[in-house]
Design an enzyme around this catalytic site. Structure first.
Site, PDB file in Angstrom:
ATOM      1  N   HIS A  20       1.236  -5.531   1.168  1.00 31.86           N
ATOM      2  CA  HIS A  20       0.439  -4.407   1.239  1.00 31.86           C
ATOM      3  C   HIS A  20       1.276  -3.219   0.812  1.00 31.86           C
ATOM      4  O   HIS A  20       2.060  -2.670   1.161  1.00 31.86           O
ATOM      5  CB  HIS A  20       0.491  -4.113   3.126  1.00 31.86           C
ATOM      6  CG  HIS A  20      -0.342  -2.714   3.301  1.00 31.86           C
ATOM      7  ND1 HIS A  20      -1.428  -2.956   4.060  1.00 31.86           N
ATOM      8  CD2 HIS A  20      -0.429  -1.566   2.891  1.00 31.86           C
ATOM      9  CE1 HIS A  20      -1.908  -1.888   4.079  1.00 31.86           C
ATOM     10  NE2 HIS A  20      -1.349  -0.895   3.359  1.00 31.86           N
ATOM     11  N   HIS A  22       0.567   0.052  -2.398  1.00 33.77           N
ATOM     12  CA  HIS A  22      -0.491   0.734  -3.268  1.00 33.77           C
ATOM     13  C   HIS A  22       0.085   0.976  -4.449  1.00 33.77           C
ATOM     14  O   HIS A  22       1.312   1.628  -4.674  1.00 33.77           O
ATOM     15  CB  HIS A  22      -0.866   2.123  -2.560  1.00 33.77           C
ATOM     16  CG  HIS A  22      -1.411   1.578  -1.134  1.00 33.77           C
ATOM     17  ND1 HIS A  22      -2.858   1.674  -0.981  1.00 33.77           N
ATOM     18  CD2 HIS A  22      -1.105   1.360   0.041  1.00 33.77           C
ATOM     19  CE1 HIS A  22      -3.307   1.495   0.075  1.00 33.77           C
ATOM     20  NE2 HIS A  22      -2.470   1.123   0.979  1.00 33.77           N
ATOM     21  N   ASP A  24      -0.864   3.213  -6.788  1.00 35.02           N
ATOM     22  CA  ASP A  24      -0.435   4.839  -6.973  1.00 35.02           C
ATOM     23  C   ASP A  24       0.525   5.272  -5.874  1.00 35.02           C
ATOM     24  O   ASP A  24       0.875   6.655  -6.165  1.00 35.02           O
ATOM     25  CB  ASP A  24      -1.925   5.279  -6.777  1.00 35.02           C
ATOM     26  CG  ASP A  24      -2.664   5.003  -5.620  1.00 35.02           C
ATOM     27  OD1 ASP A  24      -2.162   4.223  -4.807  1.00 35.02           O
ATOM     28  OD2 ASP A  24      -3.693   5.777  -5.358  1.00 35.02           O
ATOM     29  N   HIS A 205      -7.670  -1.611   6.455  1.00 38.80           N
ATOM     30  CA  HIS A 205      -6.718  -0.714   7.209  1.00 38.80           C
ATOM     31  C   HIS A 205      -7.553  -0.589   8.380  1.00 38.80           C
ATOM     32  O   HIS A 205      -8.445   0.291   8.373  1.00 38.80           O
ATOM     33  CB  HIS A 205      -6.601   0.532   6.356  1.00 38.80           C
ATOM     34  CG  HIS A 205      -5.565   0.305   5.295  1.00 38.80           C
ATOM     35  ND1 HIS A 205      -6.121  -0.200   3.880  1.00 38.80           N
ATOM     36  CD2 HIS A 205      -4.393   1.186   4.929  1.00 38.80           C
ATOM     37  CE1 HIS A 205      -5.023  -0.225   3.138  1.00 38.80           C
ATOM     38  NE2 HIS A 205      -3.995   0.664   3.636  1.00 38.80           N
ATOM     39  N   GLU A 208      -4.187   2.384  12.463  1.00 42.33           N
ATOM     40  CA  GLU A 208      -3.291   3.091  12.064  1.00 42.33           C
ATOM     41  C   GLU A 208      -3.318   4.556  12.545  1.00 42.33           C
ATOM     42  O   GLU A 208      -2.455   5.085  13.358  1.00 42.33           O
ATOM     43  CB  GLU A 208      -3.028   2.809  10.482  1.00 42.33           C
ATOM     44  CG  GLU A 208      -1.902   4.080  10.181  1.00 42.33           C
ATOM     45  CD  GLU A 208      -2.103   3.937   8.463  1.00 42.33           C
ATOM     46  OE1 GLU A 208      -1.093   4.376   7.805  1.00 42.33           O
ATOM     47  OE2 GLU A 208      -3.242   3.593   7.731  1.00 42.33           O
ATOM     48  N   ASP A 286       4.016  -0.680   1.943  1.00 46.62           N
ATOM     49  CA  ASP A 286       2.997   0.361   1.857  1.00 46.62           C
ATOM     50  C   ASP A 286       3.007   1.082   0.356  1.00 46.62           C
ATOM     51  O   ASP A 286       2.238   0.996  -0.260  1.00 46.62           O
ATOM     52  CB  ASP A 286       2.905   1.240   3.141  1.00 46.62           C
ATOM     53  CG  ASP A 286       1.778   1.838   3.417  1.00 46.62           C
ATOM     54  OD1 ASP A 286       0.647   1.352   2.644  1.00 46.62           O
ATOM     55  OD2 ASP A 286       1.383   2.832   4.270  1.00 46.62           O
TER      56      ASP A 286
END
Length: 353
Positions: A20, A22, A24, A205, A208, A286
């Protein structure tokens, strides 16, 4: 030798998986400086250390929404094929530096169309960068295509269609991300029916910034075979039991979860309790840059703050390899590498079957 240093070295040496992460959220500030110079763009800072605050949250981050605001700064520099390929390559390089031998990099291609790139060109550029990194560093890297909660359905359907075109060329799953509290999972049933029709595995997701009902919806209605974060699963015993019985892995991201206030603090972080209750827990970064983290830091924090031992960490790593969206042969090869490293270091893997 200092015990903290020895432990850090041991964690750094273990082969790892990051399921997991990202794209960006993991851009190096040095890369933004270089891209800005080559494009004649003026930045608010001219050194990596002074630029970093525009890309990274502090410990006093107040919410997921504030956390997500850091992404727009870098997205402006991720609108051409050269930048996308470079950033993807450098993410594999970052993984290799800490023995992260498998990674699933996720991004929303529709966020990178500002200069007219097609979704296929965007996905192709990221895959090209990952492949170059694989060849250079020996890391295996795959892609998860994200649908955004705030996007209109036609945009998200186009992303899933594009993901399907790359299904056998490096794309391994699709995801749903964004403002969970404002856009519950139930709004996306039709969208993920399309994903299942295309044969694309699903991770969502959920749990959270909103409660466990979103997790139930993701699993039962959207077909999720993994859950991103899931820290609020404990709020409903029946849904927790559902996730346990179905062996749905949780993609937990401890440092990020603390920063976004998904959990009030380390003394309340549920990962260890989840494992004790028989849930499948994986640990991930993350966003390396936004959160200022690495896989090694994630594990170290669990040891420092949550009572994990090195055998517990090895068990979590093993769960990550097993939960990966890859075939059995690769999973087994990664598990063997972990077992060999643990044997060499005298580590007994917790929950070994």
């Amino acid at each position: 030798m200092d015990n903290n240093y020895a432990r850090h070295e041991l964690l750094a040496a273990l082969p790892k998986a990051d399921l997991h992460i990202h794209l960006d959220g993991s851009v190096k500030p040095e890369t933004i400086l270089a891209l800005a110079r080559s494009r004649g763009i003026t930045l608010p800072a001219d050194r990596a250390d002074t630029l970093l605050p525009y890309m990274k949250v502090e410990d006093d981050c107040e919410s997921l929404r504030e956390y997500l605001s850091k992404f727009q700064f870098v997205l402006d520099f991720m609108q051409d094929t050269e930048a996308l390929e470079r950033i993807a390559y450098e993410l594999v390089e970052q993984a290799a530096q800490e023995q992260c031998i498998y990674t699933e990099v996720r991004f929303a291609p529709q966020l990178h169309t500002g200069q007219g790139l097609s979704l296929d060109a965007i996905i192709g550029s990221v895959l090209a960068g990952l492949r170059r990194g694989e060849e250079q560093f020996g890391v295996t890297a795959r892609v998860i295509v994200i649908c955004m909660r705030h996007h209109a359905e036609p945009e998200n359907r186009a992303a899933i269609e594009a993901a399907a075109r790359f299904k056998d060329r490096g794309v391994v799953a699709v995801d749903l991300a964004g403002d969970e509290a404002s856009y519950p999972a139930s709004l996306f049933r039709g969208l993920f029916a399309l994903a299942r029709e295309k044969g694309l595995p699903v991770t969502i997701h959920a749990g959270e910034a909103a409660g466990p009902a979103n997790i139930e919806e993701a699993v039962v209605r959207l077909g999720a075979s993994r859950i991103g974060h899931g820290v609020r699963l404990r709020e409903n015993a029946d849904i927790l039991e559902l996730v346990k019985q179905r062996r749905i892995p949780l993609e937990m991201c401890p440092v990020s979860n603390i920063q976004t206030k998904a959990v009030s603090g380390w003394n309340d972080y549920p990962a260890r309790d989840y494992i004790r209750q028989g849930l499948v827990v994986t640990v991930n970064t993350d966003n390396r840059t936004v959160s200022g983290t690495t896989m090694t830091r994630e594990y170290r924090m669990l040891m420092d703050e949550c009572g994990f031992g090195i055998g517990d960490i090895a068990g979590v790593i093993r769960s990550g390899f097993e939960a990966a969206f890859i075939g059995r042969e690769l999973k087994d090869s990664f598990r063997r590498k972990l077992a060999e490293a643990c044997k060499e270091k005298g580590i007994l893997i917790d929950n070994e079957d």
